[in-house]
Design a protein around this motif. Structure first.
Motif, short mmCIF file in Angstrom:
data_model
loop_
_atom_site.label_atom_id
_atom_site.label_comp_id
_atom_site.label_asym_id
_atom_site.label_seq_id
_atom_site.Cartn_x
_atom_site.Cartn_y
_atom_site.Cartn_z
N PHE A 60 0.69 -1.21 0.08
CA PHE A 60 0.18 0.12 -0.06
C PHE A 60 0.73 1.34 -0.22
O PHE A 60 0.51 2.16 -0.70
N VAL A 61 1.92 1.37 0.81
CA VAL A 61 2.99 2.20 0.75
C VAL A 61 3.66 2.46 -0.53
O VAL A 61 3.58 3.65 -1.08
N HIS A 62 3.95 1.41 -1.39
CA HIS A 62 4.55 1.68 -2.52
C HIS A 62 3.41 2.19 -3.64
O HIS A 62 3.79 3.10 -4.32
N LYS A 63 2.01 1.60 -3.72
CA LYS A 63 1.04 2.42 -4.12
C LYS A 63 1.07 3.78 -3.92
O LYS A 63 0.86 4.64 -4.96
N LEU A 64 1.18 4.41 -2.81
CA LEU A 64 1.04 5.82 -2.27
C LEU A 64 2.06 6.44 -3.33
O LEU A 64 1.98 7.81 -3.53
N GLU A 65 3.21 5.92 -3.08
CA GLU A 65 4.63 6.48 -3.61
C GLU A 65 4.54 6.78 -5.09
O GLU A 65 5.26 7.32 -5.72
N GLN A 66 3.54 5.93 -5.62
CA GLN A 66 3.59 6.01 -7.10
C GLN A 66 2.97 7.40 -7.79
O GLN A 66 3.17 7.78 -8.87
N VAL A 67 2.43 7.86 -6.72
CA VAL A 67 1.63 9.35 -7.12
C VAL A 67 2.71 10.33 -7.51
O VAL A 67 2.46 11.02 -8.28
N GLU A 68 3.79 10.21 -7.02
CA GLU A 68 5.04 11.31 -7.22
C GLU A 68 5.45 10.96 -8.72
O GLU A 68 6.20 11.96 -9.40
N TYR A 69 5.06 9.94 -9.45
CA TYR A 69 5.49 9.71 -10.60
C TYR A 69 4.38 10.13 -11.83
O TYR A 69 4.41 9.82 -12.84
N MET A 70 3.24 10.56 -11.17
CA MET A 70 2.08 10.97 -11.99
C MET A 70 2.35 12.10 -12.52
O MET A 70 2.84 13.10 -11.75
N THR A 71 1.63 12.41 -13.82
CA THR A 71 2.07 13.91 -14.53
C THR A 71 0.72 14.43 -14.72
O THR A 71 0.73 15.66 -15.12
N ASN A 72 -0.40 14.05 -14.30
CA ASN A 72 -1.74 14.65 -14.64
C ASN A 72 -2.50 14.76 -13.13
O ASN A 72 -2.90 13.92 -12.42
N PHE A 73 -2.91 15.98 -12.94
CA PHE A 73 -3.49 16.23 -11.59
C PHE A 73 -4.83 15.09 -11.56
O PHE A 73 -5.26 14.64 -10.47
N ILE A 74 -5.70 15.20 -12.55
CA ILE A 74 -6.97 14.34 -12.65
C ILE A 74 -6.49 12.69 -12.45
O ILE A 74 -7.23 12.24 -11.73
N GLN A 75 -5.54 12.33 -13.09
CA GLN A 75 -4.96 10.98 -12.95
C GLN A 75 -4.70 10.99 -11.24
O GLN A 75 -4.96 9.53 -10.65
N VAL A 76 -3.90 11.65 -10.64
CA VAL A 76 -3.70 11.83 -9.08
C VAL A 76 -5.21 11.47 -8.35
O VAL A 76 -5.14 10.78 -7.52
N MET A 77 -5.93 12.37 -8.66
CA MET A 77 -7.15 12.30 -7.75
C MET A 77 -7.95 10.94 -8.15
O MET A 77 -8.53 10.42 -7.23
N ASN A 78 -7.93 10.65 -9.33
CA ASN A 78 -8.66 9.16 -9.54
C ASN A 78 -7.83 8.22 -8.91
O ASN A 78 -8.47 7.18 -8.42
N TYR A 79 -6.71 8.13 -8.89
CA TYR A 79 -5.81 6.99 -8.45
C TYR A 79 -6.00 6.78 -6.97
O TYR A 79 -6.03 5.77 -6.54
N LEU A 80 -5.81 8.09 -6.24
CA LEU A 80 -5.98 8.07 -4.57
C LEU A 80 -7.40 7.51 -4.34
O LEU A 80 -7.63 7.05 -3.39
N THR A 81 -8.54 8.25 -5.11
CA THR A 81 -9.92 7.65 -4.71
C THR A 81 -10.02 6.32 -5.00
O THR A 81 -10.88 5.51 -4.22
N GLY A 82 -9.34 5.85 -5.89
CA GLY A 82 -9.52 4.29 -6.24
C GLY A 82 -8.76 3.60 -5.16
O GLY A 82 -9.08 2.57 -4.96
N LEU A 83 -7.93 3.86 -4.32
CA LEU A 83 -7.16 3.38 -3.30
C LEU A 83 -8.02 3.70 -1.95
O LEU A 83 -7.60 3.13 -0.81
N GLY A 84 -9.04 4.24 -1.95
CA GLY A 84 -9.91 4.26 -0.79
C GLY A 84 -9.73 5.79 -0.17
O GLY A 84 -10.34 5.96 1.03
N TRP A 85 -9.20 6.56 -0.72
CA TRP A 85 -9.00 7.84 0.13
C TRP A 85 -9.99 8.63 -0.48
O TRP A 85 -10.39 8.75 -1.83
N ASN A 86 -10.30 9.80 0.54
CA ASN A 86 -11.69 10.70 0.23
C ASN A 86 -11.14 12.33 0.31
O ASN A 86 -10.40 12.43 0.87
N TYR A 87 -11.27 12.86 -0.97
CA TYR A 87 -10.93 14.08 -1.10
C TYR A 87 -11.44 15.20 0.06
O TYR A 87 -12.89 14.94 0.36
N GLU A 88 -10.67 15.90 0.80
CA GLU A 88 -11.37 16.61 1.64
C GLU A 88 -11.23 18.22 1.63
O GLU A 88 -12.06 18.92 2.28
#
Length: 118
Positions: A60-88
């Motif tokens: 799970f930690v490795h999956k979180l660290e993958q965010v730093e390699y993403m180049t698109n804001f929407i991709q990051v939002m979709n990825y984190l919400t797919g991991l169960g994180w909620n936008y606050e």
């Protein structure tokens, strides 16, 4: 019915009413930061430090660290919400003409999923 039977029924009923501590979840937060100069390379902070990691699951930690390699804001939002994180929400700050945007996410974890530092 005798009084012993009533007491046993009352005790068993009372045990089902008490909340189970195993089901209590703990809310944790993380932020994704974008700086004006590098809107395509976010930084993620989920409370880690070199000696302390709040999450036990290294996958799970490795999956979180993958965010730093993403180049698109929407991709990051979709990825984190797919991991169960909620936008606050988000916070924008300007320091020496450097704009920084921090996006806050939260997620609930069972205590068993967290390291001792809870």
């Amino acid at each position: 019915m005798n009084s012993k039977t009533l007491v046993v029924i009352a005790l068993v009923s009372f045990l089902f009413i008490l909340p189970s501590s195993a089901q209590v979840k703990i809310r944790k937060f993380c932020t994704v930061s974008y700086r004006y100069q590098s809107l395509k390379s976010p930084d993620i902070d989920y409370g880690q430090s070199r000696k302390y990691n709040p999450l036990k699951d290294s996958t799970f930690v490795h999956k979180l660290e993958q965010v730093e390699y993403m180049t698109n804001f929407i991709q990051v939002m979709n990825y984190l919400t797919g991991l169960g994180w909620n936008y606050e929400g988000n916070i924008s700050t300007t320091e020496s003409n450097n704009l920084e945007v921090k996006i806050l996410f939260s997620r609930e974890f069972y205590p068993a999923e967290l390291t001792e530092g809870k």
